[in-house]
Design an enzyme around this catalytic site. Structure first.
Site, short mmCIF file in Angstrom:
data_model
loop_
_atom_site.label_atom_id
_atom_site.label_comp_id
_atom_site.label_asym_id
_atom_site.label_seq_id
_atom_site.Cartn_x
_atom_site.Cartn_y
_atom_site.Cartn_z
N ASP A 1 0.86 -1.18 0.00
CA ASP A 1 0.00 0.00 0.00
C ASP A 1 0.90 1.23 0.00
O ASP A 1 1.67 1.44 0.93
CB ASP A 1 -0.91 0.01 1.23
CG ASP A 1 -2.08 1.00 1.11
OD1 ASP A 1 -1.89 2.06 0.48
OD2 ASP A 1 -3.16 0.69 1.63
N ARG B 1 -0.26 4.46 -0.36
CA ARG B 1 -1.05 5.67 -0.19
C ARG B 1 -0.50 6.59 0.91
O ARG B 1 0.08 6.13 1.89
CB ARG B 1 -2.51 5.32 0.11
CG ARG B 1 -3.26 4.86 -1.12
CD ARG B 1 -4.66 4.42 -0.80
NE ARG B 1 -4.67 3.18 -0.03
CZ ARG B 1 -5.78 2.50 0.26
NH1 ARG B 1 -6.95 2.96 -0.16
NH2 ARG B 1 -5.72 1.39 0.96
#
Length: 357
Positions: free
Chosen positions: A290, A292
């Site tokens: 991930d 983000r």
């Protein structure tokens, strides 16, 4: 760091995305994804270019001297390019979608990064910021012809830990599931893509605001893909917020594919077609599971005067990401039933990423 240095980091990322060579720290680099015979030859006027890849990708290639793939953000890896490792061959080293087509790679020789370590980390940061496969050709910067140069620390600061945004515009936007909606558009100071807040009803910012962070998913939100649960999550969240007496806010964040970008997400889809799950697809590409940046959502909420949210999510990273920026966060369960095409995807989110499904 000066404002000019921040600008140079952004300019270098933009130039890489246009297929140009840039300088970062002690190195001149060129995107492995976008390089062609002419641009690579121009980079190699003084020396043979090495190939810098992430430790995630190096682990896939079984380069024995690398830190275990489970370690967060380990050092990138410099792969020397002997004469037999041409443009097509080195592109196959960088792009795992080509692994089945070119299963026999190597033997590879790596070299210690030594004084180029920070520059190599910065090079990977730049191509990730540009939405490219995280792999670059690299030569010493001295004497190289580059479009722009930036200090390593400027590249490593992209994106900043504390994102800065400004409200660009507001407008009424009646939706099928939420007619009383206002859209608020945010422009980030780093020159990245614009993001939206959908403010439904009249939420009281002095109370916990029902909210959702929704990362853009063109394939799911717009095209109705069954490979994920993004589209149903989006529309269910809008309907739930509209039905909530206090309304709420949905942030629509341009962080496609958990932050790896649309084209890399489609590469991850191709890897899933080869049998890899979503986590392994991302790491084989050289990304973290991930990527983000939740400081962006934090900055948007703060601009709206929100500091306490009832967050519709089953992803603990979102709760932790907002809490790390001083928010009071309570979790509201938000999950969709599986279909035959996304059951394995949802199981991976539960079993490997800790989603509370």
């Amino acid at each position: 760091m000066s404002i000019a240095a921040h600008y140079l980091g952004e300019a270098a990322s933009d130039a890489l995305r246009r297929g140009r060579a840039v300088g970062v720290g002690s190195l001149a680099i060129l995107s492995a994804e976008l390089a062609d015979a002419d641009t690579l030859a121009a980079l190699e006027t003084r020396s043979r270019a090495g190939l810098i890849i992430t430790a995630r990708r190096a682990a896939v290639l079984n380069l024995a001297n690398q830190i275990a793939a489970a370690a967060p953000d380990p050092e990138p890896v410099w792969v020397d390019r002997p004469d037999w490792l041409d443009l097509a061959g080195s592109r196959a080293v960088a792009d795992p979608v080509l692994d089945l087509a070119t299963p026999f790679k190597g033997p590879f020789r790596t070299r210690a990064l030594d004084g180029d370590a920070a520059s190599a980390r910065a090079a990977i940061a730049l191509v990730k910021h540009a939405g490219l496969i995280p792999a670059v050709y690299a030569v010493p910067l001295a004497g190289a012809d580059v479009a722009v140069s930036c200090p390593s620390e400027a590249a490593l600061a992209l994106p900043a830990f504390v994102a800065r945004v400004r409200i660009s515009s507001r407008a009424r936007l009646p939706l099928a599931s939420a007619e009383d909606t206002q859209v608020v558009a945010f422009r980030p100071d780093d020159g990245g893509p614009e993001h939206l807040a959908l403010v439904i009803g009249n939420p009281d910012v002095n109370q916990p605001v029902l909210a959702r962070l929704h990362s853009s998913c063109l394939t799911g939100d717009v095209l109705g893909s069954l490979k994920c649960d993004c589209g149903p999550q989006l529309h269910a969240a809008l309907a739930a917020i509209a039905q909530n007496p206090g309304g709420g806010i949905l942030l629509y964040l341009q962080q496609e594919g958990r932050g790896i970008g649309l084209l890399n997400k489609l590469r991850a889809y191709a890897l899933q077609d080869q049998g890899w799950d979503t986590v392994d697809a991302n790491t084989r590409l050289g990304f973290e599971p991930d990527e983000r940046d939740f400081s962006l959502a934090a900055a948007m909420f703060k601009a709206l005067g929100v500091s306490n949210v009832a967050l519709m999510t089953n992803n603990p990273l979102k709760v932790e990401g907002l809490a790390a920026h001083g928010f009071t966060v309570s979790r509201v369960a938000h999950d969709m039933p599986p279909n035959p095409h996304n059951a394995a995807y949802l199981a991976t989110k539960r079993d490997r990423q800790g989603h509370m499904l």
